[in-house]
Design a protein around this motif. Sequence first.
Motif, PDB file in Angstrom:
ATOM      1  N   UNK A 119     -12.880  15.905  -3.266  1.00 61.14           N
ATOM      2  CA  UNK A 119     -13.268  14.570  -2.777  1.00 61.14           C
ATOM      3  C   UNK A 119     -12.685  13.419  -3.607  1.00 61.14           C
ATOM      4  N   UNK A 120     -12.571  13.591  -4.900  1.00 57.97           N
ATOM      5  CA  UNK A 120     -12.057  12.536  -5.778  1.00 57.97           C
ATOM      6  C   UNK A 120     -10.620  12.144  -5.438  1.00 57.97           C
ATOM      7  N   UNK A 121      -9.869  13.035  -4.782  1.00 58.08           N
ATOM      8  CA  UNK A 121      -8.464  12.767  -4.446  1.00 58.08           C
ATOM      9  C   UNK A 121      -8.225  12.552  -2.950  1.00 58.08           C
ATOM     10  N   UNK A 122      -9.261  12.602  -2.126  1.00 56.09           N
ATOM     11  CA  UNK A 122      -9.066  12.485  -0.667  1.00 56.09           C
ATOM     12  C   UNK A 122      -8.543  11.115  -0.232  1.00 56.09           C
ATOM     13  N   UNK A 123      -8.808  10.083  -1.036  1.00 58.45           N
ATOM     14  CA  UNK A 123      -8.334   8.739  -0.660  1.00 58.45           C
ATOM     15  C   UNK A 123      -6.803   8.658  -0.614  1.00 58.45           C
ATOM     16  N   UNK A 124      -6.123   9.615  -1.217  1.00 51.56           N
ATOM     17  CA  UNK A 124      -4.658   9.632  -1.219  1.00 51.56           C
ATOM     18  C   UNK A 124      -4.081  10.117   0.115  1.00 51.56           C
ATOM     19  N   UNK A 125      -4.936  10.695   0.938  1.00 52.80           N
ATOM     20  CA  UNK A 125      -4.516  11.290   2.212  1.00 52.80           C
ATOM     21  C   UNK A 125      -5.017  10.439   3.376  1.00 52.80           C
ATOM     22  N   UNK A 126      -4.435  10.638   4.533  1.00 49.04           N
ATOM     23  CA  UNK A 126      -4.862   9.904   5.733  1.00 49.04           C
ATOM     24  C   UNK A 126      -6.335  10.185   6.019  1.00 49.04           C
ATOM     25  N   UNK A 127      -7.017   9.238   6.627  1.00 49.88           N
ATOM     26  CA  UNK A 127      -8.431   9.461   6.961  1.00 49.88           C
ATOM     27  C   UNK A 127      -8.602  10.748   7.769  1.00 49.88           C
TER      28      UNK A 127
ATOM     29  N   UNK B 292       0.844  -1.189   0.000  1.00 43.57           N
ATOM     30  CA  UNK B 292       0.000   0.000   0.000  1.00 43.57           C
ATOM     31  C   UNK B 292       0.886   1.248   0.000  1.00 43.57           C
ATOM     32  N   UNK B 293       0.533   2.201  -0.835  1.00 41.72           N
ATOM     33  CA  UNK B 293       1.276   3.464  -0.893  1.00 41.72           C
ATOM     34  C   UNK B 293       1.062   4.259   0.389  1.00 41.72           C
ATOM     35  N   UNK B 294       2.101   4.939   0.851  1.00 40.01           N
ATOM     36  CA  UNK B 294       1.900   5.804   2.027  1.00 40.01           C
ATOM     37  C   UNK B 294       0.974   6.967   1.665  1.00 40.01           C
ATOM     38  N   UNK B 295       0.326   7.498   2.672  1.00 37.76           N
ATOM     39  CA  UNK B 295      -0.559   8.641   2.449  1.00 37.76           C
ATOM     40  C   UNK B 295       0.245   9.855   2.014  1.00 37.76           C
ATOM     41  N   UNK B 296      -0.383  10.682   1.181  1.00 39.42           N
ATOM     42  CA  UNK B 296       0.251  11.933   0.778  1.00 39.42           C
ATOM     43  C   UNK B 296       0.278  12.892   1.960  1.00 39.42           C
ATOM     44  N   UNK B 297       1.316  13.694   1.992  1.00 40.97           N
ATOM     45  CA  UNK B 297       1.447  14.741   3.000  1.00 40.97           C
ATOM     46  C   UNK B 297       0.629  15.936   2.513  1.00 40.97           C
ATOM     47  N   UNK B 298      -0.245  16.508   3.337  1.00 40.93           N
ATOM     48  CA  UNK B 298      -1.118  17.597   2.876  1.00 40.93           C
ATOM     49  C   UNK B 298      -0.419  18.964   2.842  1.00 40.93           C
ATOM     50  N   UNK B 299       0.796  18.966   2.326  1.00 38.31           N
ATOM     51  CA  UNK B 299       1.568  20.184   2.105  1.00 38.31           C
ATOM     52  C   UNK B 299       2.145  20.043   0.704  1.00 38.31           C
TER      53      UNK B 299
END
Length: 154
Positions: A83-91, A1-8
Amino acid sequence: MKPYKIPVSVLVVIHTADLQVLLIERADRPGFWQSVTGSLDAPDEPLLQTAARELFEETGIVADGERIVLRDWRLSNIYTIYPVWRHRYAPGVTENTEHVFSVEVPRDIPITLAPREHLNHVWLPYLEAADQCFSSSNAEAILQLPHQLRQARS
Protein backbone atom coordinates in the motif's frame (compact mmCIF):
# COMPACT_ATOMS: atom_id res chain seq x y z
CA MET A 1 3.52 15.00 -12.60
CA LYS A 2 5.47 11.77 -13.04
CA PRO A 3 3.85 9.13 -15.23
CA TYR A 4 2.47 6.10 -13.44
CA LYS A 5 4.74 3.11 -13.05
CA ILE A 6 4.07 0.13 -15.28
CA PRO A 7 3.07 -2.85 -13.08
CA VAL A 8 5.63 -5.13 -14.75
CA SER A 9 9.08 -5.36 -13.18
CA VAL A 10 12.31 -7.32 -12.97
CA LEU A 11 14.12 -8.79 -10.00
CA VAL A 12 17.85 -9.37 -10.50
CA VAL A 13 19.62 -11.60 -7.96
CA ILE A 14 23.33 -10.71 -8.02
CA HIS A 15 25.60 -13.48 -6.78
CA THR A 16 29.09 -14.91 -6.84
CA ALA A 17 30.09 -18.44 -7.88
CA ASP A 18 30.12 -19.49 -4.21
CA LEU A 19 26.56 -18.18 -3.61
CA GLN A 20 27.33 -14.91 -1.88
CA VAL A 21 24.39 -12.60 -2.68
CA LEU A 22 24.47 -8.83 -2.93
CA LEU A 23 21.69 -7.01 -1.11
CA ILE A 24 21.04 -3.27 -1.24
CA GLU A 25 19.23 -1.16 1.36
CA ARG A 26 16.38 1.07 0.17
CA ALA A 27 16.87 4.80 0.73
CA ASP A 28 13.11 5.40 1.08
CA ARG A 29 12.76 2.59 3.64
CA PRO A 30 15.95 2.16 5.70
CA GLY A 31 16.25 -1.40 6.97
CA PHE A 32 14.49 -2.82 3.87
CA TRP A 33 17.03 -4.98 2.02
CA GLN A 34 16.53 -6.36 -1.47
CA SER A 35 18.08 -7.42 -4.73
CA VAL A 36 17.94 -5.11 -7.75
CA THR A 37 14.38 -4.39 -8.82
CA GLY A 38 12.73 -2.05 -11.25
CA SER A 39 9.81 -1.51 -13.56
CA LEU A 40 9.68 -1.29 -17.31
CA ASP A 41 10.27 2.26 -18.62
CA ALA A 42 7.88 1.66 -21.52
CA PRO A 43 5.30 -1.07 -22.21
CA ASP A 44 7.43 -2.41 -25.09
CA GLU A 45 10.79 -2.36 -23.27
CA PRO A 46 12.23 -5.91 -23.44
CA LEU A 47 12.60 -7.56 -20.03
CA LEU A 48 16.30 -8.29 -20.59
CA GLN A 49 16.89 -4.62 -21.39
CA THR A 50 15.01 -3.61 -18.23
CA ALA A 51 17.13 -6.00 -16.15
CA ALA A 52 20.39 -4.69 -17.65
CA ARG A 53 19.31 -1.06 -17.17
CA GLU A 54 18.25 -1.56 -13.57
CA LEU A 55 21.40 -3.55 -12.77
CA PHE A 56 23.53 -0.66 -14.04
CA GLU A 57 21.43 2.14 -12.52
CA GLU A 58 21.33 0.57 -9.05
CA THR A 59 24.81 -0.97 -8.76
CA GLY A 60 26.99 0.31 -11.61
CA ILE A 61 27.41 -3.27 -12.87
CA VAL A 62 27.36 -3.56 -16.66
CA ALA A 63 25.93 -6.78 -18.10
CA ASP A 64 28.21 -7.00 -21.13
CA GLY A 65 26.88 -10.38 -22.30
CA GLU A 66 30.35 -11.92 -22.16
CA ARG A 67 31.91 -11.68 -18.70
CA ILE A 68 28.77 -10.46 -16.93
CA VAL A 69 25.72 -12.30 -18.30
CA LEU A 70 22.14 -11.85 -17.19
CA ARG A 71 20.23 -15.11 -16.97
CA ASP A 72 16.47 -15.07 -17.48
CA TRP A 73 14.90 -17.68 -15.19
CA ARG A 74 11.70 -17.62 -17.25
CA LEU A 75 9.89 -17.31 -13.93
CA SER A 76 7.45 -14.63 -12.92
CA ASN A 77 5.64 -13.80 -9.71
CA ILE A 78 2.45 -11.83 -9.32
CA TYR A 79 2.27 -10.02 -6.03
CA THR A 80 0.17 -7.39 -4.32
CA ILE A 81 1.85 -3.98 -4.38
CA TYR A 82 2.55 -2.73 -0.86
CA PRO A 83 0.00 0.00 0.00
CA VAL A 84 2.81 2.47 0.76
CA TRP A 85 3.90 2.33 -2.92
CA ARG A 86 0.49 2.09 -4.67
CA HIS A 87 0.39 5.85 -5.33
CA ARG A 88 3.12 5.29 -7.95
CA TYR A 89 0.71 3.23 -10.06
CA ALA A 90 -2.50 4.14 -11.89
CA PRO A 91 -5.64 4.18 -9.75
CA GLY A 92 -6.95 0.66 -9.17
CA VAL A 93 -3.63 -1.08 -9.90
CA THR A 94 -2.88 -3.36 -6.97
CA GLU A 95 -0.75 -6.14 -8.48
CA ASN A 96 2.64 -6.29 -10.18
CA THR A 97 4.16 -9.02 -12.33
CA GLU A 98 7.84 -9.52 -11.49
CA HIS A 99 10.23 -11.40 -13.82
CA VAL A 100 13.25 -13.06 -12.21
CA PHE A 101 16.83 -12.82 -13.49
CA SER A 102 20.21 -13.54 -11.97
CA VAL A 103 23.76 -12.52 -12.72
CA GLU A 104 27.01 -14.07 -11.49
CA VAL A 105 29.77 -11.57 -10.81
CA PRO A 106 33.28 -11.65 -9.32
CA ARG A 107 33.26 -10.99 -5.57
CA ASP A 108 35.53 -7.96 -5.97
CA ILE A 109 33.38 -6.20 -8.58
CA PRO A 110 32.99 -2.51 -7.70
CA ILE A 111 29.50 -1.54 -6.53
CA THR A 112 28.30 2.01 -7.13
CA LEU A 113 24.91 2.59 -5.55
CA ALA A 114 22.38 5.13 -6.81
CA PRO A 115 22.32 7.37 -3.70
CA ARG A 116 18.72 8.48 -4.22
CA GLU A 117 17.62 4.83 -4.27
CA HIS A 118 19.94 2.94 -1.92
CA LEU A 119 21.92 3.60 1.24
CA ASN A 120 24.16 0.59 1.62
CA HIS A 121 25.09 -2.80 0.23
CA VAL A 122 26.23 -6.08 1.75
CA TRP A 123 27.37 -9.49 0.51
CA LEU A 124 25.83 -12.39 2.43
CA PRO A 125 25.71 -16.18 2.07
CA TYR A 126 22.52 -16.94 0.16
CA LEU A 127 20.55 -18.32 3.14
CA GLU A 128 21.33 -15.22 5.22
CA ALA A 129 20.51 -12.98 2.27
CA ALA A 130 17.10 -14.63 1.89
CA ASP A 131 16.42 -14.01 5.60
CA GLN A 132 17.27 -10.31 5.22
CA CYS A 133 14.89 -9.59 2.31
CA PHE A 134 11.68 -7.79 3.14
CA SER A 135 10.06 -9.14 -0.04
CA SER A 136 8.91 -12.75 0.08
CA SER A 137 9.32 -13.18 -3.70
CA ASN A 138 12.90 -11.86 -3.46
CA ALA A 139 13.67 -14.24 -0.58
CA GLU A 140 12.18 -17.17 -2.52
CA ALA A 141 14.26 -16.35 -5.61
CA ILE A 142 17.43 -16.30 -3.52
CA LEU A 143 16.51 -19.66 -1.98
CA GLN A 144 16.07 -21.08 -5.51
CA LEU A 145 19.53 -19.89 -6.57
CA PRO A 146 21.41 -23.19 -6.02
CA HIS A 147 18.79 -25.10 -8.04
CA GLN A 148 18.81 -22.51 -10.84
CA LEU A 149 22.61 -22.66 -11.05
CA ARG A 150 22.62 -26.48 -11.18
CA GLN A 151 20.12 -26.34 -14.04
CA ALA A 152 22.19 -23.75 -15.91
CA ARG A 153 25.38 -25.79 -15.59
CA SER A 154 23.88 -29.13 -16.62
